[in-house]
Design a protein around this motif. Structure first.
Motif, PDB file in Angstrom:
ATOM      1  N   ILE A  62       0.866  -1.179   0.000  1.00 29.29           N
ATOM      2  CA  ILE A  62       0.000   0.000   0.000  1.00 29.29           C
ATOM      3  C   ILE A  62       0.909   1.237   0.000  1.00 29.29           C
ATOM      4  O   ILE A  62       1.785   1.359   0.855  1.00 29.29           O
ATOM      5  N   PRO A  63       0.717   2.133  -0.972  1.00 29.64           N
ATOM      6  CA  PRO A  63       1.600   3.304  -1.045  1.00 29.64           C
ATOM      7  C   PRO A  63       1.493   4.175   0.206  1.00 29.64           C
ATOM      8  O   PRO A  63       0.478   4.144   0.904  1.00 29.64           O
ATOM      9  N   GLU A  64       2.553   4.934   0.452  1.00 26.58           N
ATOM     10  CA  GLU A  64       2.564   5.889   1.572  1.00 26.58           C
ATOM     11  C   GLU A  64       1.535   6.971   1.285  1.00 26.58           C
ATOM     12  O   GLU A  64       1.648   7.710   0.329  1.00 26.58           O
ATOM     13  N   ASP A  65       0.512   7.025   2.111  1.00 31.22           N
ATOM     14  CA  ASP A  65      -0.521   8.045   1.950  1.00 31.22           C
ATOM     15  C   ASP A  65      -1.275   8.057   3.266  1.00 31.22           C
ATOM     16  O   ASP A  65      -1.909   7.080   3.631  1.00 31.22           O
ATOM     17  N   GLU A  66      -1.183   9.170   3.972  1.00 32.03           N
ATOM     18  CA  GLU A  66      -1.744   9.151   5.316  1.00 32.03           C
ATOM     19  C   GLU A  66      -3.254   8.940   5.343  1.00 32.03           C
ATOM     20  O   GLU A  66      -3.820   8.616   6.368  1.00 32.03           O
ATOM     21  N   ASN A  67      -3.913   9.106   4.190  1.00 31.49           N
ATOM     22  CA  ASN A  67      -5.370   8.945   4.175  1.00 31.49           C
ATOM     23  C   ASN A  67      -5.817   7.513   3.919  1.00 31.49           C
ATOM     24  O   ASN A  67      -6.997   7.219   3.957  1.00 31.49           O
ATOM     25  N   VAL A  68      -4.888   6.636   3.596  1.00 33.80           N
ATOM     26  CA  VAL A  68      -5.251   5.261   3.269  1.00 33.80           C
ATOM     27  C   VAL A  68      -4.840   4.344   4.419  1.00 33.80           C
ATOM     28  O   VAL A  68      -3.694   4.364   4.839  1.00 33.80           O
ATOM     29  N   PRO A  69      -5.786   3.537   4.930  1.00 34.66           N
ATOM     30  CA  PRO A  69      -5.404   2.609   5.998  1.00 34.66           C
ATOM     31  C   PRO A  69      -4.303   1.656   5.508  1.00 34.66           C
ATOM     32  O   PRO A  69      -4.287   1.306   4.334  1.00 34.66           O
ATOM     33  N   LEU A  70      -3.403   1.271   6.399  1.00 35.08           N
ATOM     34  CA  LEU A  70      -2.309   0.335   6.089  1.00 35.08           C
ATOM     35  C   LEU A  70      -1.272   0.929   5.127  1.00 35.08           C
ATOM     36  O   LEU A  70      -0.473   0.201   4.538  1.00 35.08           O
ATOM     37  N   SER A  71      -1.257   2.261   4.956  1.00 37.55           N
ATOM     38  CA  SER A  71      -0.337   2.858   4.000  1.00 37.55           C
ATOM     39  C   SER A  71       1.107   2.555   4.380  1.00 37.55           C
ATOM     40  O   SER A  71       1.477   2.549   5.548  1.00 37.55           O
ATOM     41  N   GLY A  72       1.895   2.224   3.377  1.00 41.61           N
ATOM     42  CA  GLY A  72       3.297   1.912   3.597  1.00 41.61           C
ATOM     43  C   GLY A  72       3.544   0.460   3.979  1.00 41.61           C
ATOM     44  O   GLY A  72       4.691   0.029   4.038  1.00 41.61           O
ATOM     45  N   ARG A  73       2.482  -0.308   4.212  1.00 36.74           N
ATOM     46  CA  ARG A  73       2.661  -1.706   4.624  1.00 36.74           C
ATOM     47  C   ARG A  73       2.834  -2.608   3.407  1.00 36.74           C
ATOM     48  O   ARG A  73       2.212  -2.393   2.374  1.00 36.74           O
ATOM     49  N   ARG A  74       3.694  -3.610   3.565  1.00 35.40           N
ATOM     50  CA  ARG A  74       3.864  -4.606   2.514  1.00 35.40           C
ATOM     51  C   ARG A  74       3.390  -5.963   3.024  1.00 35.40           C
ATOM     52  O   ARG A  74       3.720  -6.355   4.138  1.00 35.40           O
ATOM     53  N   PHE A  75       2.608  -6.638   2.211  1.00 38.93           N
ATOM     54  CA  PHE A  75       2.111  -7.967   2.566  1.00 38.93           C
ATOM     55  C   PHE A  75       2.608  -8.977   1.543  1.00 38.93           C
ATOM     56  O   PHE A  75       2.534  -8.740   0.345  1.00 38.93           O
ATOM     57  N   ILE A  76       3.120 -10.079   2.045  1.00 42.12           N
ATOM     58  CA  ILE A  76       3.500 -11.196   1.177  1.00 42.12           C
ATOM     59  C   ILE A  76       2.636 -12.361   1.629  1.00 42.12           C
ATOM     60  O   ILE A  76       2.700 -12.767   2.794  1.00 42.12           O
ATOM     61  N   VAL A  77       1.778 -12.848   0.749  1.00 44.52           N
ATOM     62  CA  VAL A  77       0.839 -13.903   1.158  1.00 44.52           C
ATOM     63  C   VAL A  77       0.919 -15.085   0.196  1.00 44.52           C
ATOM     64  O   VAL A  77       0.792 -14.932  -1.019  1.00 44.52           O
ATOM     65  N   LEU A  78       1.133 -16.252   0.789  1.00 42.85           N
ATOM     66  CA  LEU A  78       1.161 -17.495   0.029  1.00 42.85           C
ATOM     67  C   LEU A  78      -0.192 -18.181   0.189  1.00 42.85           C
ATOM     68  O   LEU A  78      -0.782 -18.129   1.274  1.00 42.85           O
ATOM     69  N   ASN A  79      -0.660 -18.810  -0.841  1.00 39.58           N
ATOM     70  CA  ASN A  79      -1.971 -19.464  -0.850  1.00 39.58           C
ATOM     71  C   ASN A  79      -3.077 -18.537  -0.333  1.00 39.58           C
ATOM     72  O   ASN A  79      -3.868 -18.935   0.527  1.00 39.58           O
ATOM     73  N   PRO A  80      -3.143 -17.319  -0.845  1.00 43.23           N
ATOM     74  CA  PRO A  80      -4.163 -16.375  -0.349  1.00 43.23           C
ATOM     75  C   PRO A  80      -5.553 -16.815  -0.777  1.00 43.23           C
ATOM     76  O   PRO A  80      -5.742 -17.348  -1.871  1.00 43.23           O
ATOM     77  N   GLU A  81      -6.489 -16.594   0.124  1.00 48.12           N
ATOM     78  CA  GLU A  81      -7.854 -17.058  -0.100  1.00 48.12           C
ATOM     79  C   GLU A  81      -8.802 -16.057   0.546  1.00 48.12           C
ATOM     80  O   GLU A  81      -8.567 -15.665   1.688  1.00 48.12           O
ATOM     81  N   ILE A  82      -9.815 -15.648  -0.175  1.00 52.59           N
ATOM     82  CA  ILE A  82     -10.820 -14.761   0.415  1.00 52.59           C
ATOM     83  C   ILE A  82     -11.828 -15.645   1.135  1.00 52.59           C
ATOM     84  O   ILE A  82     -12.477 -16.481   0.506  1.00 52.59           O
ATOM     85  N   ILE A  83     -11.929 -15.469   2.446  1.00 51.58           N
ATOM     86  CA  ILE A  83     -12.859 -16.340   3.174  1.00 51.58           C
ATOM     87  C   ILE A  83     -14.149 -15.597   3.515  1.00 51.58           C
ATOM     88  O   ILE A  83     -15.116 -16.207   3.940  1.00 51.58           O
ATOM     89  N   LYS A 129     -10.077  -3.365   4.042  1.00 47.66           N
ATOM     90  CA  LYS A 129     -11.175  -2.602   3.429  1.00 47.66           C
ATOM     91  C   LYS A 129     -10.639  -1.572   2.454  1.00 47.66           C
ATOM     92  O   LYS A 129      -9.449  -1.237   2.468  1.00 47.66           O
ATOM     93  N   GLY A 130     -11.533  -1.087   1.621  1.00 40.90           N
ATOM     94  CA  GLY A 130     -11.195  -0.011   0.689  1.00 40.90           C
ATOM     95  C   GLY A 130     -10.083  -0.402  -0.274  1.00 40.90           C
ATOM     96  O   GLY A 130     -10.105  -1.470  -0.881  1.00 40.90           O
ATOM     97  N   PHE A 131      -9.096   0.479  -0.379  1.00 41.15           N
ATOM     98  CA  PHE A 131      -8.006   0.300  -1.337  1.00 41.15           C
ATOM     99  C   PHE A 131      -7.309  -1.046  -1.163  1.00 41.15           C
ATOM    100  O   PHE A 131      -7.101  -1.794  -2.123  1.00 41.15           O
ATOM    101  N   ALA A 132      -6.945  -1.377   0.087  1.00 39.26           N
ATOM    102  CA  ALA A 132      -6.227  -2.632   0.341  1.00 39.26           C
ATOM    103  C   ALA A 132      -7.090  -3.827  -0.064  1.00 39.26           C
ATOM    104  O   ALA A 132      -6.606  -4.773  -0.693  1.00 39.26           O
ATOM    105  N   ALA A 133      -8.369  -3.780   0.264  1.00 39.00           N
ATOM    106  CA  ALA A 133      -9.278  -4.878  -0.092  1.00 39.00           C
ATOM    107  C   ALA A 133      -9.334  -5.037  -1.607  1.00 39.00           C
ATOM    108  O   ALA A 133      -9.336  -6.152  -2.133  1.00 39.00           O
ATOM    109  N   ARG A 134      -9.347  -3.925  -2.317  1.00 40.96           N
ATOM    110  CA  ARG A 134      -9.404  -3.956  -3.786  1.00 40.96           C
ATOM    111  C   ARG A 134      -8.140  -4.602  -4.356  1.00 40.96           C
ATOM    112  O   ARG A 134      -8.204  -5.459  -5.231  1.00 40.96           O
ATOM    113  N   VAL A 135      -6.976  -4.192  -3.863  1.00 41.62           N
ATOM    114  CA  VAL A 135      -5.727  -4.740  -4.412  1.00 41.62           C
ATOM    115  C   VAL A 135      -5.662  -6.251  -4.144  1.00 41.62           C
ATOM    116  O   VAL A 135      -5.286  -7.032  -5.027  1.00 41.62           O
TER     117      VAL A 135
END
Ligand code: NI
Length: 180
Positions: A62-83, A129-135
């Motif tokens: 998630i890009p650095e942006d103070e208005n976006v939750p989780l901004s600046g965070r990087r997630f690496i997920v193996l076998n990702p699944e929407i539950i 939620k929001g941007f992160a959920a979309r990505v």
């Protein structure tokens, strides 16, 4: 090491990626290469299939942006699944490094719960939620051979953009003219 990003027309983008069953040094190298490649291409997300590896691995940053939750965070997920995904949806503008030169409007769930494991095999669960959920929805689609162009809100809701702007998912800031 930088990897080549494959683009639409390459049949691998339409295949389902395989589940990760063992965390090997090769997987670690792939993850490092994906991070490097995503940064090089200015992406906010990347799935392993996009560098030609049919493995269920996604990276979201998630890009650095103070208005976006989780901004600046990087997630690496193996076998990702929407539950879990919210019934509530919202339209947003997405681009994809594998669909160069375009962005399009896609309806996504406003919030999702994603399960998977981190690069060390530890189970993780993320509420987004929001941007992160979309990505995450966009990247998990890649693992199943689905591209955002399959999910346009209407066939004409896709627009050409300057090179390098494609991966500005939900490009409210990057491509203001495209956000209705
Ligand atoms: Ni993509």
């Amino acid at each position: 090491m930088l990897r080549e990003v494959i683009v639409v027309g390459d049949p691998r983008l339409r295949q389902r990626s395989r589940k990760i069953t063992a965390i090997t040094p090769k997987i670690q190298t792939l993850i490092d290469d994906m991070v490097e490649t995503m940064h090089q291409e200015n992406g906010v997300g990347l799935a392993a299939v996009q560098v030609g590896e049919l493995q269920r691995i996604i990276i979201v940053e998630i890009p650095e942006d103070e208005n976006v939750p989780l901004s600046g965070r990087r997630f690496i997920v193996l076998n990702p699944e929407i539950i879990k995904s919210s019934r509530a949806t919202e339209p947003g503008i997405e681009g994809c490094l594998s669909v160069p030169g375009y962005v399009g409007e896609v309806e996504r769930s406003v919030s999702v719960v994603v399960r998977g494991m981190n690069r060390h095999g530890k189970p993780i669960r993320l509420r987004l939620k929001g941007f992160a959920a979309r990505v995450f929805q966009h990247e998990i689609d890649h693992c199943n051979g689905i591209l955002y162009i399959d999910r346009l809100t209407a066939p004409d809701r896709i627009w050409p953009v300057a090179a390098g702007e494609e991966e500005q998912i939900e490009a409210a800031q990057a491509v203001p003219a495209l956000v209705a």
